[in-house]
Scaffold this active site. Structure first.
Site, PDB file in Angstrom:
ATOM      1  N   GLU A   1      65.284  25.650  38.110  1.00 45.01           N
ATOM      2  CA  GLU A   1      66.439  26.314  38.948  1.00 45.01           C
ATOM      3  C   GLU A   1      66.511  27.850  38.580  1.00 45.01           C
ATOM      4  O   GLU A   1      66.871  28.860  39.124  1.00 45.01           O
ATOM      5  CB  GLU A   1      67.690  25.496  39.376  1.00 45.01           C
TER       6      GLU A   1
ATOM      7  N   HIS B   1      75.300  17.135  44.690  1.00 42.74           N
ATOM      8  CA  HIS B   1      75.966  17.812  43.677  1.00 42.74           C
ATOM      9  C   HIS B   1      76.812  17.255  42.627  1.00 42.74           C
ATOM     10  O   HIS B   1      76.349  17.661  41.629  1.00 42.74           O
ATOM     11  CB  HIS B   1      76.996  18.776  44.630  1.00 42.74           C
TER      12      HIS B   1
ATOM     13  N   ASP C   1      73.990  16.219  39.739  1.00 45.39           N
ATOM     14  CA  ASP C   1      73.653  17.111  38.643  1.00 45.39           C
ATOM     15  C   ASP C   1      74.751  17.359  37.805  1.00 45.39           C
ATOM     16  O   ASP C   1      74.739  17.833  36.715  1.00 45.39           O
ATOM     17  CB  ASP C   1      72.989  18.553  39.328  1.00 45.39           C
TER      18      ASP C   1
ATOM     19  N   HIS D   1      68.495  21.754  40.610  1.00 48.55           N
ATOM     20  CA  HIS D   1      69.537  21.696  40.079  1.00 48.55           C
ATOM     21  C   HIS D   1      69.673  20.546  39.231  1.00 48.55           C
ATOM     22  O   HIS D   1      69.913  20.705  37.939  1.00 48.55           O
ATOM     23  CB  HIS D   1      71.066  21.925  40.844  1.00 48.55           C
TER      24      HIS D   1
END
Length: 361
Positions: free
Chosen positions: A12, A293, A296, A319
């Site tokens: 990323e 989210h 990660d 991520h």
């Protein structure tokens, strides 16, 4: 001295590489050299919130740093001692003249893991953007991330002093961390169980009260159409600039998941609500435990466990795989990320029975 080299352009290629490397360097006493920092970004190198994170973690472990300036694509970070608990004040605005809406929640997520394993309690005041794009907002951190860490043994409390929105920022939060942990408890969340409740906050700063009321009403209607009842509270906040957003929390038997949508000029309150609800419904239909989210953001804490952590995730993201790579580079824990047949992911983080081994001088 041999420095562990971390390629900041890997995967990323964003700020998460910096933050994870800083946390792990402080925790393990490993001297690191980050190269090609954010090399593929429109504005490469260290931005304001990254620089604040560098200086903050350096303060925790008395690190020697080189290259800590705005725009730098190379950083050397050499911890001088184990992380020390204390009272800290961190201002993202200090890194850029005139202040910054830099994401203080990302800085908070960088300093909390080291402080959780420090010898005593700590208090951290952070100033900057609390509700800004490309970062978890205050509400997500308080309602989803911290409660998940609490399951892993982290004792911390977060309060909002004032909100800070893009582009001005100037918000403030206060974090209290108990510390005293030698390691964390493994997270087991392969199956999430039944949906127990959906709650939320529709917020507007320096805007008319009808805006959060419209966001809340539309969100309740969208979720009701999907057979989900939601308790959403509208509220108007004071801040240095205008801002709006909707923050939803899905509470399952065995986990939490969070969803955010921020407003901007020209984006209706109803569209904000539909965006947040769409993310929640996509996660709910996936059957996975952790939202993309949270997955990660939990890799680093799970690497601090003695036993194996295992959880399913809505979707495997760059991520997630990049953060797993950084953890692997430190040799603290092995992270396996696998794609399931239904398109979700399964993350297995092999704990380190020896715990976090310090290499400080």
């Amino acid at each position: 001295m041999t420095l562990l080299r971390i390629d900041g352009s890997y995967g990323e290629g964003g700020g998460q590489i910096i933050r994870t490397a800083l946390s792990l360097a402080a925790l393990t006493g490993t001297a690191v050299r980050l190269e090609n920092i954010r090399a593929r970004r429109r504005k490469p190198g260290l931005a304001a919130q990254h620089l604040t994170a560098v200086k903050a973690v350096a303060l925790l472990c008395d690190a020697r740093i080189g290259g800590a300036e705005l725009g730098s694509q190379t950083l050397e970070f050499i911890p001088g001692r184990p992380v020390r608990a204390g009272d800290y004040t961190l201002d993202v605005g200090e890194a850029r003249e005139g202040g910054s809406a830099g994401a203080v929640m990302l800085v908070l997520q960088t300093v909390l893991p080291p402080l959780a394993l420090a010898e005593g309690a700590s208090t951290v005041s952070l100033r900057g953007g609390t509700h800004v794009p490309m970062s978890p907002p205050f509400d997500y951190v308080r309602e989803v991330w911290l409660p998940t860490l609490a399951r892993m043994g982290v004792r911390a409390e977060l309060s909002l002093v004032r909100s800070g929105w893009y582009p001005v920022g100037k918000g403030e939060v206060r974090l209290v961390v108990a510390g005293g942990r030698r390691s964390l408890e493994a997270l087991k969340a392969r199956h999430r169980g039944t949906l127990q409740a959906v709650t939320g906050r529709a917020l507007a700063a320096n805007l008319p009260a009808h805006i959060p009321e419209r966001m809340a009403a539309r969100a309740r209607a969208v979720l009701a159409d999907a057979g989900i009842a939601a308790a959403i509270e509208p509220a108007v906040l004071q801040a240095a600039c205008a801002g709006a957003g909707l923050f939803l929390t899905a509470r399952y038997d065995h986990c939490l998941a969070g969803f955010t949508a921020l407003g901007r000029r020209g984006k209706s309150a109803e569209r904000v609500a539909e965006e947040a609800c769409g993310a929640l419904l996509a996660h709910h239909r996936s059957g996975a435990a952790l939202d993309q989210h949270l997955a990660d953001q939990i890799v680093l804490p799970a690497a601090l466990c003695r036993e194996e952590s295992l959880f399913s995730v809505e979707r495997i993201t760059p991520h997630l795989t990049t953060n797993a790579w950084v953890v692997d580079r430190f040799g603290l824990a092995r992270v396996d990320v696998r794609l399931a047949e239904c398109g979700t992911g399964l993350v297995r983080i092999h704990g380190n029975p020896a715990g976090v081994c310090h290499a400080h001088p």
